[in-house]
Design a protein around this motif. Sequence first.
Motif, short mmCIF file in Angstrom:
data_model
loop_
_atom_site.label_atom_id
_atom_site.label_comp_id
_atom_site.label_asym_id
_atom_site.label_seq_id
_atom_site.Cartn_x
_atom_site.Cartn_y
_atom_site.Cartn_z
N LYS A 6 -0.88 -1.47 -3.62
CA LYS A 6 -2.12 -1.12 -4.32
C LYS A 6 -2.64 -2.28 -5.16
N GLU A 7 -1.75 -3.05 -5.74
CA GLU A 7 -2.12 -4.23 -6.54
C GLU A 7 -1.27 -5.40 -6.07
N GLU A 20 0.16 2.04 -0.27
CA GLU A 20 -0.72 3.04 0.32
C GLU A 20 -0.76 2.82 1.82
#
Length: 194
Positions: free
Chosen positions: A59-60, A69
């Motif tokens: 996600k980051e 994800e």
Amino acid sequence: MRCFRRGLGAVLLATAIGISFPGHASQDTPKSAPAADLSGLHAFDALVGTWTAHHRRLKERLTGCTEWEEFGGTFDFRLLMNGHANVDDSVFDMPEGRVHGVGLSAYDARTGQWAIWGLDGRNPAGRLDPPLKGRFEKGVGTFYADDTLRGRPIRVRVIWSNITPTSARWEQAFSPDGGKTWETNWVTEFRRTP
């Protein structure tokens, strides 16, 4: 007018990937052609066709994030210029919505390396990503580029592996320290569409 646009498009593409035309003066064009290294020319040929894609991405990136994800997509791959270039048309069914992307690759017989550019459909008028450059060795393609993330320089690495007639794997990693350490942030498994 249509012929002019098509011809201009071909000239611009050829210029972008380093092909010079007879009669075109360039101080960078060598006077004699160097020996051609065609050993890696057919490295991507097995990807020709239509594929489904299963993506996993952090996600980051480069923040210590461990939350992944997952989402699906498609990948349509074809050869251009008698195999010296290729293009892929990708659809990413991301959690935030559908995104389109295009990848263009060209083989440089002077260096035996491929250069790969990506166009993100969310910013079609923006600049192309810096090209990833590299080659295949023992069935694994490794490609590198220098880029930025949140205004800071990073090194990008992409690895193509496990390419078979029915499957392939793509993996992206970033390095904030010039390649000393790497964080894998995106992995895609491809399956050929019957």
